[in-house]
Design a protein around this motif. Structure first.
Motif, PDB file in Angstrom:
ATOM      1  N   VAL A  70       6.505   3.357 -34.518  1.00 52.55           N
ATOM      2  CA  VAL A  70       7.498   4.170 -33.798  1.00 52.55           C
ATOM      3  C   VAL A  70       6.940   5.570 -33.543  1.00 52.55           C
ATOM      4  O   VAL A  70       7.106   6.127 -32.453  1.00 52.55           O
ATOM      5  CB  VAL A  70       8.838   4.219 -34.573  1.00 52.55           C
ATOM      6  CG1 VAL A  70       9.745   5.312 -34.054  1.00 52.55           C
ATOM      7  CG2 VAL A  70       9.529   2.873 -34.493  1.00 52.55           C
ATOM      8  N   LEU A  71       6.250   6.154 -34.532  1.00 58.05           N
ATOM      9  CA  LEU A  71       5.637   7.468 -34.329  1.00 58.05           C
ATOM     10  C   LEU A  71       4.586   7.422 -33.218  1.00 58.05           C
ATOM     11  O   LEU A  71       4.500   8.344 -32.393  1.00 58.05           O
ATOM     12  CB  LEU A  71       5.007   7.971 -35.622  1.00 58.05           C
ATOM     13  CG  LEU A  71       5.979   8.436 -36.697  1.00 58.05           C
ATOM     14  CD1 LEU A  71       5.233   8.769 -37.984  1.00 58.05           C
ATOM     15  CD2 LEU A  71       6.762   9.642 -36.216  1.00 58.05           C
ATOM     16  N   LEU A  72       3.795   6.369 -33.178  1.00 60.64           N
ATOM     17  CA  LEU A  72       2.805   6.235 -32.120  1.00 60.64           C
ATOM     18  C   LEU A  72       3.450   6.054 -30.751  1.00 60.64           C
ATOM     19  O   LEU A  72       2.958   6.571 -29.754  1.00 60.64           O
ATOM     20  CB  LEU A  72       1.859   5.073 -32.421  1.00 60.64           C
ATOM     21  CG  LEU A  72       0.838   5.347 -33.523  1.00 60.64           C
ATOM     22  CD1 LEU A  72       0.095   4.067 -33.881  1.00 60.64           C
ATOM     23  CD2 LEU A  72      -0.132   6.417 -33.105  1.00 60.64           C
ATOM     24  N   VAL A  73       4.562   5.336 -30.697  1.00 62.30           N
ATOM     25  CA  VAL A  73       5.277   5.166 -29.430  1.00 62.30           C
ATOM     26  C   VAL A  73       5.800   6.514 -28.944  1.00 62.30           C
ATOM     27  O   VAL A  73       5.699   6.834 -27.751  1.00 62.30           O
ATOM     28  CB  VAL A  73       6.416   4.141 -29.577  1.00 62.30           C
ATOM     29  CG1 VAL A  73       7.381   4.214 -28.413  1.00 62.30           C
ATOM     30  CG2 VAL A  73       5.854   2.748 -29.711  1.00 62.30           C
ATOM     31  N   VAL A  74       6.340   7.317 -29.838  1.00 57.71           N
ATOM     32  CA  VAL A  74       6.843   8.637 -29.456  1.00 57.71           C
ATOM     33  C   VAL A  74       5.691   9.508 -28.958  1.00 57.71           C
ATOM     34  O   VAL A  74       5.799  10.173 -27.916  1.00 57.71           O
ATOM     35  CB  VAL A  74       7.585   9.298 -30.645  1.00 57.71           C
ATOM     36  CG1 VAL A  74       7.875  10.760 -30.369  1.00 57.71           C
ATOM     37  CG2 VAL A  74       8.867   8.553 -30.947  1.00 57.71           C
ATOM     38  N   LEU A  75       4.571   9.524 -29.691  1.00 60.73           N
ATOM     39  CA  LEU A  75       3.412  10.303 -29.253  1.00 60.73           C
ATOM     40  C   LEU A  75       2.895   9.820 -27.897  1.00 60.73           C
ATOM     41  O   LEU A  75       2.526  10.628 -27.042  1.00 60.73           O
ATOM     42  CB  LEU A  75       2.289  10.212 -30.284  1.00 60.73           C
ATOM     43  CG  LEU A  75       2.415  11.093 -31.503  1.00 60.73           C
ATOM     44  CD1 LEU A  75       1.297  10.784 -32.487  1.00 60.73           C
ATOM     45  CD2 LEU A  75       2.359  12.551 -31.106  1.00 60.73           C
ATOM     46  N   ARG A  76       2.864   8.512 -27.704  1.00 60.13           N
ATOM     47  CA  ARG A  76       2.392   7.961 -26.434  1.00 60.13           C
ATOM     48  C   ARG A  76       3.322   8.364 -25.296  1.00 60.13           C
ATOM     49  O   ARG A  76       2.864   8.704 -24.207  1.00 60.13           O
ATOM     50  CB  ARG A  76       2.285   6.445 -26.547  1.00 60.13           C
ATOM     51  CG  ARG A  76       1.604   5.794 -25.378  1.00 60.13           C
ATOM     52  CD  ARG A  76       1.329   4.321 -25.686  1.00 60.13           C
ATOM     53  NE  ARG A  76       0.734   3.631 -24.593  1.00 60.13           N
ATOM     54  CZ  ARG A  76      -0.567   3.555 -24.370  1.00 60.13           C
ATOM     55  NH1 ARG A  76      -1.395   4.145 -25.203  1.00 60.13           N
ATOM     56  NH2 ARG A  76      -1.042   2.890 -23.347  1.00 60.13           N
ATOM     57  N   GLY A  77       4.614   8.348 -25.540  1.00 55.13           N
ATOM     58  CA  GLY A  77       5.571   8.760 -24.512  1.00 55.13           C
ATOM     59  C   GLY A  77       5.440  10.226 -24.157  1.00 55.13           C
ATOM     60  O   GLY A  77       5.470  10.599 -22.978  1.00 55.13           O
ATOM     61  N   VAL A  78       5.280  11.071 -25.168  1.00 55.66           N
ATOM     62  CA  VAL A  78       5.109  12.505 -24.915  1.00 55.66           C
ATOM     63  C   VAL A  78       3.805  12.750 -24.162  1.00 55.66           C
ATOM     64  O   VAL A  78       3.759  13.554 -23.227  1.00 55.66           O
ATOM     65  CB  VAL A  78       5.145  13.297 -26.241  1.00 55.66           C
ATOM     66  CG1 VAL A  78       4.699  14.729 -26.043  1.00 55.66           C
ATOM     67  CG2 VAL A  78       6.543  13.260 -26.831  1.00 55.66           C
ATOM     68  N   GLY A  79       2.748  12.056 -24.553  1.00 56.87           N
ATOM     69  CA  GLY A  79       1.476  12.193 -23.849  1.00 56.87           C
ATOM     70  C   GLY A  79       1.586  11.750 -22.400  1.00 56.87           C
ATOM     71  O   GLY A  79       1.048  12.390 -21.501  1.00 56.87           O
ATOM     72  N   ARG A  80       2.300  10.663 -22.164  1.00 57.99           N
ATOM     73  CA  ARG A  80       2.473  10.160 -20.791  1.00 57.99           C
ATOM     74  C   ARG A  80       3.277  11.132 -19.947  1.00 57.99           C
ATOM     75  O   ARG A  80       2.957  11.379 -18.792  1.00 57.99           O
ATOM     76  CB  ARG A  80       3.143   8.790 -20.836  1.00 57.99           C
ATOM     77  CG  ARG A  80       3.466   8.224 -19.488  1.00 57.99           C
ATOM     78  CD  ARG A  80       2.213   7.773 -18.786  1.00 57.99           C
ATOM     79  NE  ARG A  80       2.569   7.169 -17.511  1.00 57.99           N
ATOM     80  CZ  ARG A  80       1.877   7.351 -16.418  1.00 57.99           C
ATOM     81  NH1 ARG A  80       0.807   8.087 -16.426  1.00 57.99           N
ATOM     82  NH2 ARG A  80       2.255   6.785 -15.305  1.00 57.99           N
ATOM     83  N   LEU A  81       4.333  11.701 -20.516  1.00 59.20           N
ATOM     84  CA  LEU A  81       5.156  12.643 -19.771  1.00 59.20           C
ATOM     85  C   LEU A  81       4.409  13.922 -19.435  1.00 59.20           C
ATOM     86  O   LEU A  81       4.643  14.528 -18.399  1.00 59.20           O
ATOM     87  CB  LEU A  81       6.421  12.986 -20.559  1.00 59.20           C
ATOM     88  CG  LEU A  81       7.476  11.900 -20.624  1.00 59.20           C
ATOM     89  CD1 LEU A  81       8.620  12.344 -21.525  1.00 59.20           C
ATOM     90  CD2 LEU A  81       7.996  11.586 -19.238  1.00 59.20           C
ATOM     91  N   SER A  82       3.514  14.340 -20.312  1.00 58.22           N
ATOM     92  CA  SER A  82       2.849  15.622 -20.092  1.00 58.22           C
ATOM     93  C   SER A  82       1.800  15.581 -18.988  1.00 58.22           C
ATOM     94  O   SER A  82       1.487  16.605 -18.409  1.00 58.22           O
ATOM     95  CB  SER A  82       2.226  16.126 -21.394  1.00 58.22           C
ATOM     96  OG  SER A  82       1.134  15.327 -21.751  1.00 58.22           O
ATOM     97  N   PHE A  83       1.251  14.409 -18.667  1.00 60.03           N
ATOM     98  CA  PHE A  83       0.253  14.377 -17.607  1.00 60.03           C
ATOM     99  C   PHE A  83       0.668  13.533 -16.408  1.00 60.03           C
ATOM    100  O   PHE A  83      -0.104  13.357 -15.467  1.00 60.03           O
ATOM    101  CB  PHE A  83      -1.111  13.899 -18.148  1.00 60.03           C
ATOM    102  CG  PHE A  83      -1.280  12.418 -18.264  1.00 60.03           C
ATOM    103  CD1 PHE A  83      -1.785  11.681 -17.217  1.00 60.03           C
ATOM    104  CD2 PHE A  83      -0.956  11.758 -19.434  1.00 60.03           C
ATOM    105  CE1 PHE A  83      -1.964  10.309 -17.328  1.00 60.03           C
ATOM    106  CE2 PHE A  83      -1.136  10.400 -19.548  1.00 60.03           C
ATOM    107  CZ  PHE A  83      -1.634   9.671 -18.489  1.00 60.03           C
TER     108      PHE A  83
END
Length: 99
Positions: free
Chosen positions: A25-38
């Motif tokens: 779940v932590l990795l999914v959140v990080l992946r989502g934030v990374g995707r939104l930022s670029f």
């Protein structure tokens, strides 16, 4: 968390399952934030100097590149977590069977 996993009738797979799910779940959140930022970033390669005319655009460009890196590394990290949890669960299951 129950620390008496060696007692018969206990669930030895509970700890690996919960830990694995929390990490995923932590990795999914990080992946989502990374995707939104670029997601809206139009870059000219990995050179921040070519991406901006103002300091604010330079900061946004740098953050977009960091977000892209986070997004690209969370996929392999999730595979590592999944494999680690499977190994841990196998060891816990085999130890639970031996009593």
């Amino acid at each position: 968390m129950d620390t008496y996993l060696h007692v018969p009738g206990r669930r030895p797979l509970l700890a690996p399952s919960v830990t694995g799910m929390v990490l995923l779940v932590l990795l999914v959140v990080l992946r989502g934030v990374g995707r939104l930022s670029f997601s809206n970033h139009q870059c000219q390669g990995r050179n921040n100097d070519a991406d901006y005319n103002t300091p604010g655009e330079g900061i946004a460009s740098g953050l977009a590149h960091i977000g892209e890196d986070v997004y690209s590394w969370t996929g392999p990290a999730a595979v590592v977590v999944l494999v680690g949890v499977c190994v841990w669960a196998t060891i816990a299951f085999m130890a639970g069977r031996r009593g």
